[in-house]
Design an enzyme around this catalytic site. Sequence first.
Site, PDB file in Angstrom:
ATOM      1  N   TYR A   8      -3.735  -0.779   9.908  1.00 18.45           N
ATOM      2  CA  TYR A   8      -3.523  -0.933   8.462  1.00 18.45           C
ATOM      3  C   TYR A   8      -2.103  -0.499   8.104  1.00 18.45           C
ATOM      4  O   TYR A   8      -1.381  -1.208   7.397  1.00 18.45           O
ATOM      5  CB  TYR A   8      -4.562  -0.095   7.699  1.00 18.45           C
ATOM      6  CG  TYR A   8      -4.587  -0.357   6.213  1.00 18.45           C
ATOM      7  CD1 TYR A   8      -5.220  -1.482   5.688  1.00 18.45           C
ATOM      8  CD2 TYR A   8      -3.985   0.521   5.315  1.00 18.45           C
ATOM      9  CE1 TYR A   8      -5.250  -1.721   4.318  1.00 18.45           C
ATOM     10  CE2 TYR A   8      -4.009   0.295   3.950  1.00 18.45           C
ATOM     11  CZ  TYR A   8      -4.648  -0.831   3.452  1.00 18.45           C
ATOM     12  OH  TYR A   8      -4.673  -1.068   2.093  1.00 18.45           O
ATOM     13  N   SER A  26       0.852  -1.199   0.000  1.00 18.24           N
ATOM     14  CA  SER A  26       0.000   0.000   0.000  1.00 18.24           C
ATOM     15  C   SER A  26       0.886   1.247   0.000  1.00 18.24           C
ATOM     16  O   SER A  26       2.098   1.150   0.271  1.00 18.24           O
ATOM     17  CB  SER A  26      -0.859  -0.023   1.269  1.00 18.24           C
ATOM     18  OG  SER A  26      -1.415   1.247   1.545  1.00 18.24           O
TER      19      SER A  26
END
Length: 254
Positions: free
Chosen positions: A159, A146
């Site tokens: 996350y 990410s």
Amino acid sequence: MILDQFNLSGKVALVTGCSAGLGEAMACGLAEAGADVAGVYNQGKPTAIEEKITALGKRFKGIQADLSSIAPIKDIIHKTIDTFGRVDILVNNAGIIRREKALLFSEKDWDDVMNVNIKSLFFLSQAVANQFVARNSGGKIINIASMLSFQGGILVPSYTASKSGVMGLTRLLACEWAPHHINVNAIAPGYMATRNTQALRDDPVRSKQILERIPAGRWGEPDDLKGAVVFLASEASNYMNGYTLAVDGGWLAR
Ligand code: NAD
């Protein structure tokens, strides 16, 4: 010839989170390049992807499993080998996100995200790599990282921790397994229009801020990942080990 190296005919790809978003597009891209696909899904039958892949003349096997624990991993490997006789490519795509201020973040939102995004990713990689080693075949592992593997972000502590971990683990596994001709790399998608970013895109302030910062001037589409995943799954990337490739419309370049 170089284009032949991108051809995945005869290969079997195992893709987690195949029934929606980026996983669906990447599974489709791998099949378009010639691979048969075992697709792991946890909810909602992957009918659309099955139809797309079989229409390409490739085989698809849906495997229902909840990767919030590592319990189903043996079964995933067993069903893949039982159906196709082998596995050559693993795409660790399944992932979740929870949004809350770090001051208020709960243990559950920490554990849920870490379990799917990093723990299951590691143990599924281990199980597939053991198959590669047992067959002495080499293989390809592609982790989905990410922008928050590179940046801190806000409001998504577990996350960011998990995706930063994915980039580090990609390097470690690449180093340990390169001698077995296993290439471990990652793709870091930018801001893509999927369920994962629905809350951001629904927030007019955050949505405008993000869009203005993307040099390409648009949110990414799932199909934007097809080229990168086919490259990393193919012989064309045989000398790439431990790299996280951003597909982000220029977000990190800014
Ligand atoms: P998505 O929510 O549409 O897809 C997530 C996938 O993971 C779904 O197929 C879902 O079924 C699967 N999944 C979730 N929990 C699971 C579980 N417990 N067991 C098995 N499967 C499970 O979102 P997406 O954007 O397609 O996300 C795919 C991956 O890409 C994720 O790892 C996400 O973190 C990553 N990612 C997305 C973006 C983005 O902008 N959309 C950016 C960077 C990284």
